[in-house]
Design a protein around this motif. Structure first.
Motif, PDB file in Angstrom:
ATOM      1  N   HIS A 294       0.862  -1.184   0.000  1.00  0.00           N
ATOM      2  CA  HIS A 294       0.000   0.000   0.000  1.00  0.00           C
ATOM      3  C   HIS A 294       0.899   1.233   0.000  1.00  0.00           C
ATOM      4  CE1 HIS A 294      -2.796   3.057   1.400  1.00  0.00           C
ATOM      5  NE2 HIS A 294      -3.793   2.215   1.164  1.00  0.00           N
ATOM      6  N   ASP A 296       0.752   4.370   0.948  1.00  0.00           N
ATOM      7  CA  ASP A 296       0.889   5.159   2.182  1.00  0.00           C
ATOM      8  C   ASP A 296       1.672   4.387   3.246  1.00  0.00           C
ATOM      9  OD1 ASP A 296      -0.567   7.076   0.926  1.00  0.00           O
ATOM     10  OD2 ASP A 296      -2.483   6.525   1.867  1.00  0.00           O
ATOM     11  N   VAL A 297       1.419   3.094   3.304  1.00  0.00           N
ATOM     12  CA  VAL A 297       2.123   2.257   4.281  1.00  0.00           C
ATOM     13  C   VAL A 297       3.606   2.209   3.921  1.00  0.00           C
ATOM     14  CG1 VAL A 297       2.394  -0.084   5.187  1.00  0.00           C
ATOM     15  CG2 VAL A 297       0.091   0.869   4.849  1.00  0.00           C
ATOM     16  N   GLN A 300       5.472   5.284   4.918  1.00  0.00           N
ATOM     17  CA  GLN A 300       5.636   5.594   6.344  1.00  0.00           C
ATOM     18  C   GLN A 300       6.271   4.476   7.167  1.00  0.00           C
ATOM     19  OE1 GLN A 300       3.006   7.725   8.578  1.00  0.00           O
ATOM     20  NE2 GLN A 300       1.998   8.814   6.913  1.00  0.00           N
ATOM     21  N   LEU A 301       6.460   3.322   6.548  1.00  0.00           N
ATOM     22  CA  LEU A 301       6.919   2.152   7.309  1.00  0.00           C
ATOM     23  C   LEU A 301       8.233   2.410   8.046  1.00  0.00           C
ATOM     24  CD1 LEU A 301       6.267  -0.843   7.970  1.00  0.00           C
ATOM     25  CD2 LEU A 301       7.658  -1.476   6.013  1.00  0.00           C
ATOM     26  N   LYS A 304       7.929   4.753  11.004  1.00  0.00           N
ATOM     27  CA  LYS A 304       7.257   4.122  12.156  1.00  0.00           C
ATOM     28  C   LYS A 304       8.211   3.140  12.845  1.00  0.00           C
ATOM     29  CE  LYS A 304       3.225   6.092  11.695  1.00  0.00           C
ATOM     30  NZ  LYS A 304       2.805   7.137  12.631  1.00  0.00           N
ATOM     31  N   GLU A 305       8.986   2.425  12.042  1.00  0.00           N
ATOM     32  CA  GLU A 305       9.972   1.499  12.624  1.00  0.00           C
ATOM     33  C   GLU A 305      10.941   2.275  13.507  1.00  0.00           C
ATOM     34  OE1 GLU A 305      10.170  -1.953   9.128  1.00  0.00           O
ATOM     35  OE2 GLU A 305      11.853  -0.571   9.378  1.00  0.00           O
ATOM     36  N   ALA A 318       2.064   2.259  16.755  1.00  0.00           N
ATOM     37  CA  ALA A 318       2.637   2.400  15.410  1.00  0.00           C
ATOM     38  C   ALA A 318       1.914   1.488  14.428  1.00  0.00           C
ATOM     39  CB  ALA A 318       4.129   2.088  15.442  1.00  0.00           C
ATOM     40  N   ASP A 321      -1.473   2.889  13.616  1.00  0.00           N
ATOM     41  CA  ASP A 321      -1.388   4.027  12.682  1.00  0.00           C
ATOM     42  C   ASP A 321      -1.349   3.531  11.241  1.00  0.00           C
ATOM     43  OD1 ASP A 321      -1.389   5.740  14.741  1.00  0.00           O
ATOM     44  OD2 ASP A 321       0.763   6.248  14.678  1.00  0.00           O
ATOM     45  N   LEU A 322      -0.482   2.544  10.993  1.00  0.00           N
ATOM     46  CA  LEU A 322      -0.320   2.059   9.619  1.00  0.00           C
ATOM     47  C   LEU A 322      -1.551   1.289   9.159  1.00  0.00           C
ATOM     48  CD1 LEU A 322       3.386   0.904   9.170  1.00  0.00           C
ATOM     49  CD2 LEU A 322       2.321   3.086   8.670  1.00  0.00           C
ATOM     50  N   LEU A 325      -4.121   3.547   8.066  1.00  0.00           N
ATOM     51  CA  LEU A 325      -3.827   4.130   6.747  1.00  0.00           C
ATOM     52  C   LEU A 325      -4.329   3.212   5.639  1.00  0.00           C
ATOM     53  CD1 LEU A 325      -0.154   5.489   6.846  1.00  0.00           C
ATOM     54  CD2 LEU A 325      -2.273   6.794   6.599  1.00  0.00           C
ATOM     55  N   ALA A 326      -4.111   1.909   5.838  1.00  0.00           N
ATOM     56  CA  ALA A 326      -4.462   0.959   4.783  1.00  0.00           C
ATOM     57  C   ALA A 326      -5.950   0.604   4.798  1.00  0.00           C
ATOM     58  CB  ALA A 326      -3.622  -0.303   4.919  1.00  0.00           C
TER      59      ALA A 326
END
Ligand code: GDP
Length: 328
Positions: A294, A296-297, A300-301, A304-305, A318, A321-322, A325-326
């Motif tokens: 995805h 957006d994921v 931002q992955l 977030k990590e 975290a 949040d992801l 998004l999905a």
């Protein structure tokens, strides 16, 4: 429309036993291109009614136990004795690390690979276990539609891949080496419990006595397990692929198993359970793939990590949040 024509072509040629087209179809299933994937799924759906008629045999064991030599011996025996058509597929989780397939390699089965009745397909390199298991499942369907009556699925005894092979096959064969003393070491109990037969390999020459001892020990160990739902008594057999002994006996066991479980309907039940397993497994895998790809994921992955690593965000926050998004 053009695609339609190709689907027909694949279907007709595979049903006619065309191995070149079979190989191409398997390559399609392994392709990451969405268009190839779609074409592959169409071909598989059309061939599904022609599949299911083989005996699917899983073979596992530690590296060096003699898997390829055993498949070579059993395969040649089946072709010579019964004119069987057989395919060898592989699930090779180690190929990821080495970058090349180890299992199902033609050079490891020199005679079998030249037989017109045998089809050998190595495991694709550089894919996840889940991926390889799915391709293998699809390859089984394609090989069955092409008229292969016995399908071997080989894997190396490293844990997780056995579960995958077990869920793909009707009969699960565990190859073991006779060692000195602590035979049971290195073999996970879970794998032994999955096995429908144990075969002690290399029972020849100076090894024979050791092999017989190991046979008795494994037989004792098996007594501790509950009787499997199939009602099948798991045999412990000896074989030497080098001297060609015990090979026919292993085949007799497999035939006895097929007969028994077809009679008590366990055969059908097991395949139904496997279909259910793959249904859920496919959903899980597809969701995971869709999630991580995805846009957006993916974007931002890393951040977030980093946030989890630095303690800025909890793992759960975290992840939430992801996920939000999905899947809003
Ligand atoms: P794999 O890694 O499990 O596929 O094992 P291989 O089939 O490649 O065999 C590993 C080694 O064991 C090879 O050197 C074979 O020649 C040897 N081997 C395989 N089967 C036998 C057997 O029945 N008897 C003996 N003595 N050696 C064998």
């Amino acid at each position: 429309m053009v695609k339609r024509f190709y689907v027909d072509q694949y279907v007709d040629q595979i049903l006619a036993g065309n191995r070149v087209v079979l190989s191409r179809a398997i390559t399609l299933t392994e392709s990451k291109l969405p268009a190839d994937q779609e074409l592959a799924q169409q071909v598989i759906n059309r061939l599904l009614p022609y599949s299911g008629n083989s005996i699917r045999i899983g073979i596992t064991g530690a590296p060096g136990v003699g898997k390829s030599t055993f498949i070579e011996a059993l395969g040649n025996y089946l072709i010579k004795q019964y004119q069987k058509k057989l395919a060898v597929l592989a699930i090779d989780p180690t190929s990821q690390r080495t970058g090349g397939s180890i299992l199902g390699d033609k050079t490891r089965m020199p005679v079998l690979s030249t037989q017109p009745n045998a089809y050998i397909r190595p495991s694709p390199a550089g894919t996840s276990l889940g991926g390889v298991a799915r391709y293998t499942r699809e390859s089984i369907i394609l090989c069955e539609a092409a008229g292969f009556e016995i399908i071997f699925v080989e894997t190396v005894g490293v844990g997780q891949s056995e579960t995958a092979v077990h869920s793909l096959t009707d009969f699960f064969l565990l190859l073991l080496l006779a060692g000195a003393g602590d035979e049971l070491q290195g073999i996970k109990k879970g794998i032994m419990e999955m096995a429908d037969a144990l075969v002690i390999t290399k029972a020849d020459g100076a090894n024979q006595e050791k092999a017989r001892l190991a046979q008795a020990e494994y037989q004792n160990a098996l007594h501790l397990f509950p009787v499997p739902p199939s009602g099948w008594q798991v045999p412990v057999q000896l074989s030497s692929a080098l001297e060609n002994t015990g090979i026919g006996e292993v085949w007799e066991s497999i035939e006895a198993y097929v007969q028994k479980t077809k009679q008590n309907q366990h055969w059908e039940k097991k395949r139904q359970q496997q279909n259910l397993y793959w249904f859920h497994q496919t959903i899980r895998q597809t969701l995971e793939e869709r999630f991580f790809t995805h846009p957006d994921v993916a974007k931002q992955l890393k951040a977030k990590e980093q946030a989890v690593l630095s303690g800025q965000l909890s793992a759960f926050a975290a992840a939430a949040d992801l996920l939000n998004l999905a899947y809003k």
